[in-house]
Scaffold this motif. Structure first.
Motif, PDB file in Angstrom:
ATOM      1  N   GLU A  28      25.957  15.152  55.764  1.00 56.47           N
ATOM      2  CA  GLU A  28      26.362  16.210  56.691  1.00 56.47           C
ATOM      3  C   GLU A  28      25.197  17.166  56.906  1.00 56.47           C
ATOM      4  O   GLU A  28      24.363  17.352  56.000  1.00 56.47           O
ATOM      5  CB  GLU A  28      27.567  16.961  56.083  1.00 56.47           C
ATOM      6  CG  GLU A  28      28.016  18.158  56.894  1.00 56.47           C
ATOM      7  CD  GLU A  28      29.370  18.718  56.431  1.00 56.47           C
ATOM      8  OE1 GLU A  28      29.821  18.369  55.326  1.00 56.47           O
ATOM      9  OE2 GLU A  28      29.951  19.510  57.192  1.00 56.47           O
ATOM     10  N   GLY A  73      32.264  15.853  57.933  1.00 51.79           N
ATOM     11  CA  GLY A  73      32.302  17.204  57.441  1.00 51.79           C
ATOM     12  C   GLY A  73      32.704  18.232  58.508  1.00 51.79           C
ATOM     13  O   GLY A  73      32.908  17.953  59.687  1.00 51.79           O
ATOM     14  N   ASN A 175      37.653  15.673  61.644  1.00 52.27           N
ATOM     15  CA  ASN A 175      37.490  15.815  60.197  1.00 52.27           C
ATOM     16  C   ASN A 175      38.353  16.967  59.705  1.00 52.27           C
ATOM     17  O   ASN A 175      38.312  18.061  60.289  1.00 52.27           O
ATOM     18  CB  ASN A 175      36.025  16.125  59.849  1.00 52.27           C
ATOM     19  CG  ASN A 175      35.863  16.581  58.404  1.00 52.27           C
ATOM     20  OD1 ASN A 175      35.926  15.771  57.486  1.00 52.27           O
ATOM     21  ND2 ASN A 175      35.691  17.884  58.185  1.00 52.27           N
ATOM     22  N   GLU A 176      39.133  16.750  58.696  1.00 52.74           N
ATOM     23  CA  GLU A 176      39.958  17.816  58.102  1.00 52.74           C
ATOM     24  C   GLU A 176      40.597  18.676  59.206  1.00 52.74           C
ATOM     25  O   GLU A 176      40.474  19.902  59.216  1.00 52.74           O
ATOM     26  CB  GLU A 176      39.141  18.658  57.104  1.00 52.74           C
ATOM     27  CG  GLU A 176      38.630  17.821  55.944  1.00 52.74           C
ATOM     28  CD  GLU A 176      38.127  18.608  54.741  1.00 52.74           C
ATOM     29  OE1 GLU A 176      37.973  19.829  54.811  1.00 52.74           O
ATOM     30  OE2 GLU A 176      37.896  17.954  53.689  1.00 52.74           O
ATOM     31  N   GLU A 314      35.799  11.332  51.825  1.00 53.56           N
ATOM     32  CA  GLU A 314      35.094  12.370  51.061  1.00 53.56           C
ATOM     33  C   GLU A 314      35.671  12.378  49.657  1.00 53.56           C
ATOM     34  O   GLU A 314      36.873  12.618  49.477  1.00 53.56           O
ATOM     35  CB  GLU A 314      35.261  13.760  51.685  1.00 53.56           C
ATOM     36  CG  GLU A 314      34.422  13.957  52.928  1.00 53.56           C
ATOM     37  CD  GLU A 314      34.470  15.374  53.459  1.00 53.56           C
ATOM     38  OE1 GLU A 314      34.618  16.331  52.661  1.00 53.56           O
ATOM     39  OE2 GLU A 314      34.362  15.525  54.690  1.00 53.56           O
ATOM     40  N   GLN A 362      28.079  14.254  48.493  1.00 55.86           N
ATOM     41  CA  GLN A 362      27.426  13.646  49.620  1.00 55.86           C
ATOM     42  C   GLN A 362      26.222  12.849  49.115  1.00 55.86           C
ATOM     43  O   GLN A 362      26.048  12.731  47.905  1.00 55.86           O
ATOM     44  CB  GLN A 362      27.025  14.721  50.607  1.00 55.86           C
ATOM     45  CG  GLN A 362      28.241  15.461  51.208  1.00 55.86           C
ATOM     46  CD  GLN A 362      27.890  16.374  52.361  1.00 55.86           C
ATOM     47  OE1 GLN A 362      26.774  16.437  52.833  1.00 55.86           O
ATOM     48  NE2 GLN A 362      28.899  17.140  52.839  1.00 55.86           N
TER      49      GLN A 362
HETATM   50  O1  AHR Z   1      31.608  17.881  51.746  1.00 49.41           O
HETATM   51  C1  AHR Z   1      31.656  19.259  51.998  1.00 49.41           C
HETATM   52  C2  AHR Z   1      32.833  19.665  52.848  1.00 49.41           C
HETATM   53  O2  AHR Z   1      34.017  19.422  52.162  1.00 49.41           O
HETATM   54  C3  AHR Z   1      33.023  18.935  54.147  1.00 49.41           C
HETATM   55  O3  AHR Z   1      32.245  19.444  55.175  1.00 49.41           O
HETATM   56  C4  AHR Z   1      34.468  19.135  54.428  1.00 49.41           C
HETATM   57  O4  AHR Z   1      35.005  18.087  55.212  1.00 49.41           O
HETATM   58  C5  AHR Z   1      35.095  19.253  53.063  1.00 49.41           C
HETATM   59  O5  AHR Z   1      35.937  20.332  52.988  1.00 49.41           O
END
Ligand code: AHR
Length: 508
Positions: A28, A73, A175-176, A314, A362
């Motif tokens: 990311e 991310g 994402n999320e 993740e 990551q």
């Molecule tokens: O990996 C760090 C962050 O964690 C990512 O950007 C997010 O998707 C998660 O909350």
């Protein structure tokens, strides 16, 4: 040594193929994850190929990275891909709004990501912007990446230096979206996913597989609602345009991080911790198994054929940062990370029938990390060594193992003392990865092999002097796995696992 453990392996009862993408990575635009960690620019004194640092490429190539998720991310839902194409000098200077509001030069964009994948030998997993983007923007990006060279998007791509279309096998649809990706409810996201799914496709090459945003940790209601509302096509869409036999989504994501403290504001210490925080972090990593079982049980009701994969896109160890810039999420890796990686990957292997993608968070300089850099210096982490040991599981057939072992008990925490997974590779070799969670007790182990005729056994093990032994940029790497004596006689392998260790046993 403590009491013996007995592992019974029956090669006559093979499970699913272990998808190599379980060994995927995530990178990311965050801290030094991309800039410095991967991208140094073509004029840098750090050796590089077209701006991408060669030491990092060499290290990652060695562990066989099948797929890399990018650009986030949380960053992904604020990313506008057009900012990252064209001559470097003309790209807009942006701001990393998702993280520390630092400058985003856009020097690393689509072409640089694809070049990075090519240099490592990995496949693309692009997360499109749902939160602050549009269906049109996401579709335009897919056209730009995958349309034939003689189309208008292909011509633009060629003018920017790449005539041939790229292959984009995986698209993350947001994402999320329950959090940083849009604050949506499950109902809202399910509607958004259906809308994006109607337009997102590859314009050449392999069919793009859509990964829907799944739950955070134990949000089972999210899984229930998204499966109920977003998995299937409506009964009667234009039949010629779509393959309605397959679900709308290829996969549903799950995000889960292991920390040692009570909650996100108190994730526990990264170094200088005691056995209490060793145990609490491992207890959280162990929870991965329950999370997958319970999310999968919900999915089974909507998708009994298991067509939809769980993509744990993740996962990793995340502790409080002890550095000056906490929002950069840089952590010095310790032995505990290796143990958490070994446990997590064993759990994914054992659920290979449903888990067909996982991406450690990551890859470089951010949270768990396989590689850390400091200017021109680079080191591989204990997690890198685990990925290196475990790469034999990629594409192998999962073999179930019955584990009889004493529990590891620390205060109120009680956990199975060993974490184990096994697979048989194409050449017929059997591989067992075994984590001994106990920080103090070595564990004698007998492996009973049912089925097959075996000639020799060998083992390599990763451990360190203390539970928080950490990586350093100077001196020898304390985490290089060493040989471990393993005796094979009459269908049984005997060995003694060191305390706090990750071991790979190979039987041929
Ligand atoms: O990996 C760090 C962050 O964690 C990512 O950007 C997010 O998707 C998660 O909350």
């Amino acid at each position: 040594p403590g009491d013996s453990a007995v592992l019974t392996v029956d090669t006559g009862k093979p499970g699913a193929t272990i998808d190599p993408n379980i060994y995927g990575q995530f990178v990311e635009h965050l801290g030094r994850g991309v800039y410095e960690g991967i991208w140094v620019g073509p004029d840098s004194p750090i050796p590089n190929v077209r701006g991408i640092r060669s030491d990092v490429v060499a290290a990652l190539s060695q562990v066989k990275v099948p797929v890399i998720r990018w650009p986030g991310g949380c960053f992904a839902d604020g990313y506008h891909w057009r900012d990252g194409i064209g001559p470097a000098t003309q790209r807009p200077a942006g701001i990393n709004a998702a993280w520390d509001k630092s400058a985003e030069t856009n020097a690393f964009g689509t072409h640089e990501y694809m070049d990075f994948l090519d240099q490592i030998g990995s496949k693309a997993f692009v997360s499109v912007n749902v939160g602050s983007g549009s269906v049109r923007e996401a579709d335009d990006w897919m056209r730009y990446m995958t349309a034939p060279a003689d189309s208008q998007p292909g011509k633009e791509r060629a003018a920017n230096g790449h005539a041939a279309p790229w292959t984009v096998p995986f698209i993350g649809v947001g994402n999320e979206s329950w959090g940083c990706g849009g604050n949506m409810t499950a109902d809202t996201y399910a509607t958004a996913f259906r809308h994006y799914a109607a337009f997102l496709r590859a314009y050449s090459g392999e069919r793009a597989k859509l990964i829907a945003v799944g739950a955070d940790t134990d949000d089972y209601e999210w899984t229930e609602k998204v499966m109920a509302q977003a998995m299937k096509w409506r009964p009667n869409p234009t039949p010629l345009a779509y393959n309605t036999e397959r679900p709308l989504m290829w996969g549903l994501s799950l995000h889960f991080y292991s920390f040692a403290g009570n909650d996100w504001r108190n994730k526990g210490r990264n170094i200088g911790f005691g056995t209490d925080q060793w145990a609490s972090a491992l207890a959280r990593a162990h929870l991965t198994d329950e999370l997958i079982r319970r999310h999968a049980a919900i999915m089974d009701r909507y998708d009994p054929k298991k067509q939809v994969a769980i993509a744990v896109d993740e996962w990793g160890a995340w502790f409080d940062s002890e550095k000056d810039a906490p929002s950069q999420l840089y952590l010095e890796s310790t032995l505990r990370d290796a143990v958490i990686a070994g446990m997590s990957l064993n759990i994914f292997n054992n659920h290979a029938d449903r888990v067909r993608m996982a991406n450690v968070a990551q890859m470089v300089n951010v949270i768990q990390s396989l590689v850390l850099t400091q200017g021109a210096k680079m080191v591989v982490t204990p997690t890198w060594h685990v990925f290196d040991l475990y790469k034999v599981h990629q594409n192998a057939t999962m073999i179930p193992v019955d584990v009889q072992a004493p529990d590891y008990v620390e205060g109120a925490v009680r956990l199975p003392g060993l974490s184990v997974s096994a697979s048989k590779d194409a050449a017929g070799a059997l591989h067992l990865s075994i984590v001994n969670l106990d920080p103090a007790a070595a564990r004698p182990v007998r492996i009973d092999l049912k089925g097959g005729a075996w000639r020799k056994a060998s083992a390599r093990t990763l451990t360190a002097a203390t539970i928080d032994t950490r990586i350093r940029f100077e001196g020898a790497d304390p985490f290089v796995p060493g040989p471990l004596p393993a005796r094979l006689a009459q269908g049984q392998v005997a060995l003694t696992l060191p305390s706090k260790s990750v071991t790979l046993v190979t039987v041929e």
